[in-house]
Enzyme design. Structure first.
Site, PDB file in Angstrom:
ATOM      1  N   HIS A  11       0.820  -1.205   0.000  1.00  9.04           N
ATOM      2  CA  HIS A  11       0.000   0.000   0.000  1.00  9.04           C
ATOM      3  C   HIS A  11       0.863   1.266   0.000  1.00  9.04           C
ATOM      4  CE1 HIS A  11       0.834   1.127   4.175  1.00  9.04           C
ATOM      5  NE2 HIS A  11       0.680  -0.140   4.497  1.00  9.04           N
ATOM      6  N   GLU A 110      -2.092  -7.625   7.161  1.00  6.51           N
ATOM      7  CA  GLU A 110      -0.780  -7.395   7.750  1.00  6.51           C
ATOM      8  C   GLU A 110      -0.581  -8.257   8.997  1.00  6.51           C
ATOM      9  OE1 GLU A 110       2.184  -7.107   7.619  1.00  6.51           O
ATOM     10  OE2 GLU A 110       2.682  -4.979   7.423  1.00  6.51           O
TER      11      GLU A 110
END
Length: 259
Positions: A11, A110
């Protein structure tokens, strides 16, 4: 012969990625610079003559976190349906460039940092030392108190890798591009989990520290050697798409001749 690929994209920049704070479950927006850079990445790397060819994508996996989902939006892939978190598609039919579906999966979220959420590595080591745990903490070896261990991460990533190979790569590898059809896969997620994903892709033990770097907004490519599923590899650099270049040159010659 076709050798399928997996493109991994971290990201874009957030405030916490700028200062090194561990960001797992915390929802943070991209910075203005992060958005700008991801749009630029899409323009530079996505297209029929670019690294990521939309019509060659078979599937897209994205993290449940909003920062990863917004990054996917900014790439401009031209997916045929609204994103799973959208009600309507944000562009017309003429902008559709791929048949790939987007799937949100917990397997690529994550690393759960647990008690270390929002802390820098330096702060984590200081706090551990103050509690008599030493100051040599390494996430790859030690994992996170109250969060995930390397064993936890390995289990969920291996599950995803098996799915990618069985569903999208095994049916296509070694065939001609026309026979193979769309078979590349895109994964949009986060720094630690994607570095772990790359390590597990080639069968490395993440507890040994894979020594891989993926900056915010960074792009990596995974594939295979010798058109073989048994030889997964990290693609350090790909060749130019000569057929596209040659076609462009031929079109230019025709234009000049006709003019």
């Amino acid at each position: 012969m076709t050798t399928p690929r997996v493109f991994i994209i971290r990201h874009g920049e957030t405030e916490w990625s700028l200062n090194g704070r561990h960001t797992g479950t915390t929802e943070l927006p991209l910075t203005a610079n992060g958005e700008k850079r991801m749009r630029a990445t899409g323009k530079a790397l996505v297209g029929d003559d670019r690294l990521i060819v939309p019509r060659h994508l078979a599937h897209i996996y994205v993290s449940p976190r909003r920062r990863a989902q917004h990054t996917l939006e900014l790439l401009g892939l031209g997916c045929p349906d609204p994103m799973p978190w959208q009600t309507n598609r944000a562009y017309p039919d003429s902008a559709v460039r791929t048949s790939a579906k987007v799937e949100i999966t917990e397997d690529i979220r994550e690393w759960d940092y647990g008690d270390y959420e929002g802390l820098t590595s330096a702060t984590i080591r200081e706090q551990r030392k103050a509690r008599g745990l030493g100051d040599d903490w390494d996430i790859w070896r030690d994992g996170c108190e109250g969060g995930e261990s390397p064993k936890d991460i390995t289990a969920r990533l291996d599950r995803l890798i098996v799915e990618i190979r069985k569903r999208y790569h095994e049916p296509a590898i070694g065939k001609s591009r026309k026979e193979a059809g769309p078979c590349d896969v895109l994964v949009v997620a986060h720094g630690h989990i994607l570095r772990s994903f790359a390590a597990r892709w080639i069968g490395k033990n993440i507890s040994d520290n894979p020594s891989l770097i993926l900056e915010a907004g960074g792009v990596g490519t995974l594939s295979y050697e010798h058109h073989s599923l048994a030889e997964p590899a990290i693609l350090l650099g790909g060749g130019f798409m000569v057929d596209v270049v040659e076609n462009a040159e031929e079109d230019e010659r025709k234009t000049l001749k006709e003019g």
